[in-house]
Design an enzyme around this catalytic site. Structure first.
Site, mmCIF file in Angstrom:
data_model
loop_
_atom_site.group_PDB
_atom_site.id
_atom_site.type_symbol
_atom_site.label_atom_id
_atom_site.label_comp_id
_atom_site.label_asym_id
_atom_site.label_seq_id
_atom_site.Cartn_x
_atom_site.Cartn_y
_atom_site.Cartn_z
ATOM 1 N N ASN A 8 -10.478 -1.153 -10.358
ATOM 2 C CA ASN A 8 -11.500 -1.685 -11.199
ATOM 3 C C ASN A 8 -11.375 -1.528 -12.614
ATOM 4 O OD1 ASN A 8 -14.559 -1.372 -11.819
ATOM 5 N ND2 ASN A 8 -14.815 0.509 -11.112
ATOM 6 N N LYS A 10 -13.613 -2.962 -14.566
ATOM 7 C CA LYS A 10 -15.297 -2.414 -14.500
ATOM 8 C C LYS A 10 -16.028 -3.448 -16.162
ATOM 9 C CE LYS A 10 -14.602 2.367 -14.783
ATOM 10 N NZ LYS A 10 -14.997 3.768 -15.392
ATOM 11 N N HIS A 99 -21.337 2.134 -7.182
ATOM 12 C CA HIS A 99 -21.134 2.763 -8.256
ATOM 13 C C HIS A 99 -21.577 3.850 -8.792
ATOM 14 C CE1 HIS A 99 -17.873 3.600 -11.909
ATOM 15 N NE2 HIS A 99 -17.334 3.419 -11.358
ATOM 16 N N GLU A 101 -21.251 3.919 -12.400
ATOM 17 C CA GLU A 101 -22.190 3.494 -13.434
ATOM 18 C C GLU A 101 -23.300 2.578 -13.072
ATOM 19 O OE1 GLU A 101 -18.257 1.822 -14.886
ATOM 20 O OE2 GLU A 101 -17.888 3.947 -14.869
ATOM 21 N N GLU A 170 -16.566 9.892 -5.774
ATOM 22 C CA GLU A 170 -15.976 9.524 -7.202
ATOM 23 C C GLU A 170 -16.904 10.666 -8.012
ATOM 24 O OE1 GLU A 170 -14.375 5.738 -8.460
ATOM 25 O OE2 GLU A 170 -16.473 5.560 -8.354
ATOM 26 N N GLY A 176 -13.484 8.474 -16.149
ATOM 27 C CA GLY A 176 -13.320 8.035 -17.368
ATOM 28 C C GLY A 176 -13.231 9.320 -18.495
ATOM 29 N N SER A 214 -10.855 9.452 -13.062
ATOM 30 C CA SER A 214 -9.657 9.823 -13.744
ATOM 31 C C SER A 214 -7.821 9.739 -12.815
ATOM 32 C CB SER A 214 -9.445 10.625 -15.160
ATOM 33 O OG SER A 214 -10.459 10.818 -15.585
#
Ligand code: PEP
Length: 253
Positions: A8, A10, A99, A101, A170, A176, A214
């Site tokens: 990904n 991003k 996701h 985010e 996730e 991250g 991560s």
């Protein structure tokens, strides 16, 4: 089942950086071919570039291209949206939906994520459905409840098509941050999701369950060794060819 390694990107990349990354990936895959499925989910403006680069280099034949989001709408007055048909036309085989985010910064609800998965499936694109708890939810002992609720919405909206999705667990606190769920922690949640999918479809054995948060060159092998972890969704480490190649190698054993 072949494992799936999904990068990904991003909001990262440029025409020059993408070309450099794919060239390095091609060299690595030429020397050591992948025995797993591989996809890179790029920013939408780069999908055509990445698809063209992939088509031009035989070492990248294994690589699939994916989007990072999709509209629930097919066409019309929806400024800024990208339809599943458009992604398909640009060569996408996968698209990430839900996701954390997007859930966090764009207010995406479980119902919206379920509809996005439906739009992708209708266009013949595999949605990579992300689920995961926040740190506060984990600390409150709500991990299972949260991921089951998120997945239930997608199962409910998609009926028998559910066997065509990929699920990515996730944990939000691991994305991250450099903090990874331990292999045992990840496996425990994957087992819950696997059981939920099994109850929903007799085709559940074909659904890949990815871990994301991560994952890197150093921890990939131990996570991928877990019985219900069928691959990874990788952010930061997918932008470094050497690291991404090591993760692909770990998934190829
Ligand atoms: C992600 O973006 O889905 C992700 C897992 O990111 P990272 O690998 O950087 O934690």
């Amino acid at each position: 089942m072949k494992k799936l390694i999904a990068g990904n990107w991003k909001l990262n990349g440029s025409l020059a950086a993408n070309e450099a990354l794919l060239t390095e990936l091609a060299q690595g895959l030429q020397a050591s071919p992948a025995a797993c499925d591989v996809v890179v989910c790029t920013p939408a403006p780069y999908l055509a570039q990445v698809h063209a680069l992939k088509s031009a280099q035989s070492a990248l034949a294994v690589l699939e291209v994916g989007g990072q989001d999709v509209s629930t709408q097919a066409s019309g007055a929806y400024t800024g949206e990208i339809s599943a048909a458009m992604l398909k036309e640009l060569g996408c085989r996968y698209v990430i939906v839900g996701h954390s985010e997007r859930r966090q910064y764009h207010g995406e609800t479980d119902a919206l994520v379920a509809d996005k998965a439906k739009a992708a499936l209708a266009a013949g694109i595999t949605p990579i459905v992300c689920v995961g708890e926040t740190l506060a939810e984990r600390e409150a002992g709500r991990t299972e409840e949260v991921v089951k609720r998120q997945l239930a919405a997608v199962i409910h909206a998609n009926g028998h098509c559910i066997s065509e999705i990929v699920v990515a667990y996730e944990p939000v606190w691991a994305i991250g941050t450099g903090k990874t769920a331990s292999p045992e922690e990840a496996q425990a949640v994957h087992a819950v999701l696997r059981a939920q999918l099994k109850a929903a479809t007799d085709q559940s054995a074909r659904i890949k369950l990815l871990y994301g948060g991560s994952m890197n060159a150093a921890n990939a092998a131990s996570l991928l060794a877990q019985s219900d972890i069928d691959g990874g969704l990788i952010g930061g480490a997918a932008l470094k060819a050497a690291d991404f190649l090591k993760i692909i190698a770990a998934a190829s054993v």
